[in-house]
Scaffold this motif. Structure first.
Motif, PDB file in Angstrom:
ATOM      1  N   PHE A  31       0.846  -1.038   0.019  1.00 22.13           N
ATOM      2  CA  PHE A  31      -0.080   0.152   0.066  1.00 22.13           C
ATOM      3  C   PHE A  31       0.691   1.223  -0.012  1.00 22.13           C
ATOM      4  N   GLY A  32       1.949   1.221   0.658  1.00 21.32           N
ATOM      5  CA  GLY A  32       2.812   2.223   0.846  1.00 21.32           C
ATOM      6  C   GLY A  32       3.502   2.740  -0.283  1.00 21.32           C
ATOM      7  N   LEU A  33       4.136   1.361  -1.193  1.00 17.66           N
ATOM      8  CA  LEU A  33       4.694   1.583  -2.084  1.00 17.66           C
ATOM      9  C   LEU A  33       3.717   2.309  -3.382  1.00 17.66           C
ATOM     10  N   LEU A  34       2.596   1.896  -3.215  1.00 21.14           N
ATOM     11  CA  LEU A  34       1.436   2.287  -4.367  1.00 21.14           C
ATOM     12  C   LEU A  34       1.092   3.649  -4.124  1.00 21.14           C
ATOM     13  N   ILE A  35       1.065   4.005  -2.823  1.00 15.02           N
ATOM     14  CA  ILE A  35       0.973   5.607  -2.477  1.00 15.02           C
ATOM     15  C   ILE A  35       2.348   6.482  -2.926  1.00 15.02           C
ATOM     16  N   LEU A  36       3.538   5.847  -2.910  1.00 14.43           N
ATOM     17  CA  LEU A  36       4.774   6.650  -3.646  1.00 14.43           C
ATOM     18  C   LEU A  36       4.677   6.648  -4.981  1.00 14.43           C
ATOM     19  N   VAL A  37       4.333   5.603  -5.542  1.00 13.82           N
ATOM     20  CA  VAL A  37       4.099   5.584  -7.190  1.00 13.82           C
ATOM     21  C   VAL A  37       3.075   6.617  -7.621  1.00 13.82           C
ATOM     22  N   ASN A  38       1.766   6.512  -6.825  1.00 12.04           N
ATOM     23  CA  ASN A  38       0.748   7.337  -7.302  1.00 12.04           C
ATOM     24  C   ASN A  38       1.294   9.259  -6.954  1.00 12.04           C
ATOM     25  N   VAL A  92      -8.173  -8.964 -17.351  1.00  6.33           N
ATOM     26  CA  VAL A  92      -7.416  -9.920 -18.323  1.00  6.33           C
ATOM     27  C   VAL A  92      -6.128 -10.134 -18.021  1.00  6.33           C
ATOM     28  N   TYR A  93      -5.491  -8.958 -18.010  1.00  4.19           N
ATOM     29  CA  TYR A  93      -3.782  -9.162 -17.993  1.00  4.19           C
ATOM     30  C   TYR A  93      -3.436  -8.848 -16.761  1.00  4.19           C
ATOM     31  N   GLY A  94      -3.986  -8.329 -15.716  1.00  6.09           N
ATOM     32  CA  GLY A  94      -3.437  -7.878 -14.395  1.00  6.09           C
ATOM     33  C   GLY A  94      -3.135  -6.576 -14.287  1.00  6.09           C
ATOM     34  N   ARG A  95      -3.062  -5.912 -13.043  1.00 11.87           N
ATOM     35  CA  ARG A  95      -3.008  -4.453 -12.732  1.00 11.87           C
ATOM     36  C   ARG A  95      -1.517  -4.155 -13.000  1.00 11.87           C
ATOM     37  N   LYS A  96      -0.439  -5.049 -12.643  1.00 10.08           N
ATOM     38  CA  LYS A  96       0.876  -4.526 -12.470  1.00 10.08           C
ATOM     39  C   LYS A  96       1.007  -4.283 -14.020  1.00 10.08           C
ATOM     40  N   ARG A  97       0.901  -5.193 -15.049  1.00 10.94           N
ATOM     41  CA  ARG A  97       1.355  -4.897 -16.432  1.00 10.94           C
ATOM     42  C   ARG A  97       0.703  -3.408 -16.995  1.00 10.94           C
ATOM     43  N   LEU A  98      -0.133  -3.088 -16.800  1.00 11.89           N
ATOM     44  CA  LEU A  98      -0.858  -1.993 -17.104  1.00 11.89           C
ATOM     45  C   LEU A  98      -0.084  -0.813 -16.349  1.00 11.89           C
ATOM     46  N   LEU A  99       0.100  -0.982 -15.217  1.00  4.54           N
ATOM     47  CA  LEU A  99       0.916   0.123 -14.358  1.00  4.54           C
ATOM     48  C   LEU A  99       2.060   0.448 -15.163  1.00  4.54           C
ATOM     49  N   VAL A 100       2.969  -0.661 -15.388  1.00  9.90           N
ATOM     50  CA  VAL A 100       4.167  -0.635 -16.269  1.00  9.90           C
ATOM     51  C   VAL A 100       3.903  -0.017 -17.607  1.00  9.90           C
ATOM     52  N   ALA A 197      10.952   8.174 -14.662  1.00  7.96           N
ATOM     53  CA  ALA A 197      11.921   7.236 -14.487  1.00  7.96           C
ATOM     54  C   ALA A 197      11.745   6.452 -13.206  1.00  7.96           C
ATOM     55  N   LEU A 198      11.480   7.166 -11.998  1.00  5.24           N
ATOM     56  CA  LEU A 198      11.324   6.758 -10.680  1.00  5.24           C
ATOM     57  C   LEU A 198      10.103   5.779 -10.676  1.00  5.24           C
ATOM     58  N   GLY A 199       9.069   6.229 -11.104  1.00  2.00           N
ATOM     59  CA  GLY A 199       7.709   5.450 -11.254  1.00  2.00           C
ATOM     60  C   GLY A 199       7.791   4.172 -12.075  1.00  2.00           C
ATOM     61  N   LEU A 200       8.710   4.150 -13.007  1.00  3.33           N
ATOM     62  CA  LEU A 200       8.957   2.970 -13.900  1.00  3.33           C
ATOM     63  C   LEU A 200       9.486   2.063 -13.256  1.00  3.33           C
ATOM     64  N   VAL A 201      10.605   2.485 -12.655  1.00  2.00           N
ATOM     65  CA  VAL A 201      11.588   1.453 -11.813  1.00  2.00           C
ATOM     66  C   VAL A 201      10.809   0.991 -10.494  1.00  2.00           C
ATOM     67  N   LEU A 202      10.119   1.803  -9.741  1.00  2.00           N
ATOM     68  CA  LEU A 202       9.444   1.231  -8.813  1.00  2.00           C
ATOM     69  C   LEU A 202       8.324   0.028  -9.173  1.00  2.00           C
ATOM     70  N   SER A 203       7.531   0.647 -10.210  1.00  2.00           N
ATOM     71  CA  SER A 203       6.480  -0.341 -10.722  1.00  2.00           C
ATOM     72  C   SER A 203       7.018  -1.738 -11.132  1.00  2.00           C
ATOM     73  N   ILE A 204       8.298  -1.929 -11.786  1.00  2.00           N
ATOM     74  CA  ILE A 204       8.629  -2.878 -12.474  1.00  2.00           C
ATOM     75  C   ILE A 204       9.407  -3.738 -11.207  1.00  2.00           C
ATOM     76  N   PHE A 205      10.071  -3.235 -10.438  1.00  2.00           N
ATOM     77  CA  PHE A 205      10.798  -4.125  -9.572  1.00  2.00           C
ATOM     78  C   PHE A 205      10.339  -4.413  -8.125  1.00  2.00           C
ATOM     79  N   LEU A 206       9.246  -3.567  -7.591  1.00  2.00           N
ATOM     80  CA  LEU A 206       8.593  -3.586  -6.309  1.00  2.00           C
ATOM     81  C   LEU A 206       7.105  -3.655  -6.130  1.00  2.00           C
ATOM     82  N   ILE A 207       6.638  -3.422  -7.352  1.00  2.00           N
ATOM     83  CA  ILE A 207       5.016  -3.629  -6.968  1.00  2.00           C
ATOM     84  C   ILE A 207       4.505  -4.834  -7.623  1.00  2.00           C
TER      85      ILE A 207
END
Length: 422
Positions: A31-38, A92-100, A197-207
């Motif tokens: 939840f905290g990571l998603l807050i940072l990403v948002n 269909v494809y998952g939340r994380k894939r669309l976020l990335v 750049a930061l949003g992409l890195v966090l979404s790929i590796f931590l979410i």
């Protein structure tokens, strides 16, 4: 329109299943990571709140307010349609894939705005930004709702929108400060490069994806799942269910006045001699107040109910718009910005939570996407309508007209919406 079916799940966190639990405390790391990403998602929009309308007038010499606001129209229309599809593709494809994917699409945006040779580049960049925001912001909202379960939806949405709109406000303030000292382009947009750049890195590796949390909620849901096609969800959310209809029209009008303020307010303030830095302060106060108070109003809506906060919030927004149109001094505009922030904080997380209340978990993501389609179409409608009215009659008339619509929208909620059974 039919009355909403009661869809409240059992209170409290669901029993563990495969190591998963529903609840904010149980999922605080994700939840905290998603807050940072948002926060980074919101920062991408905040890049534009102060300086882009001024770029249109001062750098590209656009004489028409309607033409200046065209970048918001492209953003709003594209974001609305992306929202409409995002819930289906998330299932269909998952939340994380669309976020990335959303972050990948965002990468060229600050470069196109900061270095684009003509206004067409700005409009195109905002079309990309609309796709990106429709994916990234939608996924962070849906994923937080997935994690916490039914008991704390209002709080979850309030915290999500707090992060996003605090970043909008602080970035609007920062870009105004940078533009005052270094110019309108490209320096303010270096922030956007870092955000993407930061949003992409966090979404790929931590979410991590949250679809399994949805399955856990469905397993403990009080109402059996029903197969519902997308267009049936669209019908229910748009007009077939009185609560979903009330929320959708209020969301549209809420973002209609936000789209108007995004495009018109900087030009309105500038016409009375306000510096870019002071315009940045006014453009920051509105989303900062909105973001901070959402942490309170979202949780209050879980306790007090949704309807009263939505109605009162729309009317407080209308008061802020009327005050802006009627006055000519920084102090009054500051007070009006605070009212706009307060009213929007009462409305924004509460509307999303009310849509979640009236939707079964099996089609909640799609219902939220339809709601967000109508809500974010308000950006385009508000910017276009305000631009035309401002060109014909002047900015105060544009602001006041949107204020009247906001007042009427609150009255529609008062009549149409019903609180779901406790």
């Amino acid at each position: 329109m039919s009355d909403p079916s009661p869809t409240s799940a059992r209170d409290g966190a669901a029993a563990p299943a495969g190591g998963l639990r529903l609840g904010l405390a149980e999922n605080w790391r994700q939840f905290g990571l998603l807050i940072l990403v948002n926060a980074f998602v919101g920062g991408m929009v905040g890049l534009e709140r102060t300086v882009v309308p001024l770029i249109g007038v001062e750098e590209f010499r656009l004489a028409s307010t309607t033409l200046v606001t065209s970048f918001i129209v492209s953003f709003g229309v594209i974001k609305a349609f992306t929202n409409l599809l995002s819930g289906h593709f998330a299932d269909v494809y998952g939340r994380k894939r669309l976020l990335v994917l959303g972050w990948l699409i965002a990468l060229p945006v600050p470069f196109m705005i900061g270095w684009g040779p003509n206004w067409g580049w700005i409009v195109a960049a905002n079309a990309l930004l609309g796709v990106s925001q429709g994916l990234t912001w939608s996924m962070t909202v849906i994923m937080k709702i997935d994690l916490v379960g039914p008991k704390s939806r209002g709080l979850a949405v309030g915290l999500n929108e707090f992060a996003g709109y605090l970043a909008v406000g602080l970035t609007a303030l920062a870009t105004g400060y940078i533009a005052q000292r270094y110019g309108l382009r490209p320096e303010p947009f270096y922030l956007g490069v870092a955000y993407a750049a930061l949003g992409l890195v966090l979404s790929i590796f931590l979410i991590r994806d949250t679809r399994h949390h949805v399955g856990l909620e469905i397993a403990g849901h009080a109402v059996a799942a029903e197969p519902v096609r997308f267009w049936e969800v669209f019908r229910r959310t748009s007009y077939g269910d009185r609560n979903l209809f009330a929320a959708s029209q209020a969301g549209l009008v809420n973002n209609l006045n936000d789209g108007m303020s995004w495009g018109i307010f900087p030009l309105f303030y500038s016409a009375f001699g306000l510096s870019v830095e002071r315009i940045g302060i006014l453009k920051a106060v509105y989303p900062v107040v909105w973001s901070v108070l959402q942490t309170v109003t979202g949780a209050l809506s879980d306790r007090w109910g949704r309807k009263g906060l939505i109605v009162a919030g729309m009317w407080v927004q209308a008061a802020g718009l009327f005050l802006t149109a009627a006055t000519r001094q920084f102090g009054w505009w500051l007070a009006a910005s605070i009212l706009l922030g307060l009213g929007t904080a009462m409305v924004y997380p509460t509307l999303i939570a009310s849509v979640s209340d009236a939707s079964h978990p099996t089609w909640r993501a799609r219902s939220l996407s339809v709601y967000r389609f109508w809500r974010d179409m308000g950006y385009a409608v508000g910017a276009l309508a305000a631009g035309v009215i401002a060109d014909l009659f002047g900015a105060p008339w544009a602001i006041g007209s949107i204020g009247v619509l906001t007042l009427v929208s609150g009255a529609v909620v008062a009549v149409a919406m019903r609180e779901p059974p406790g």
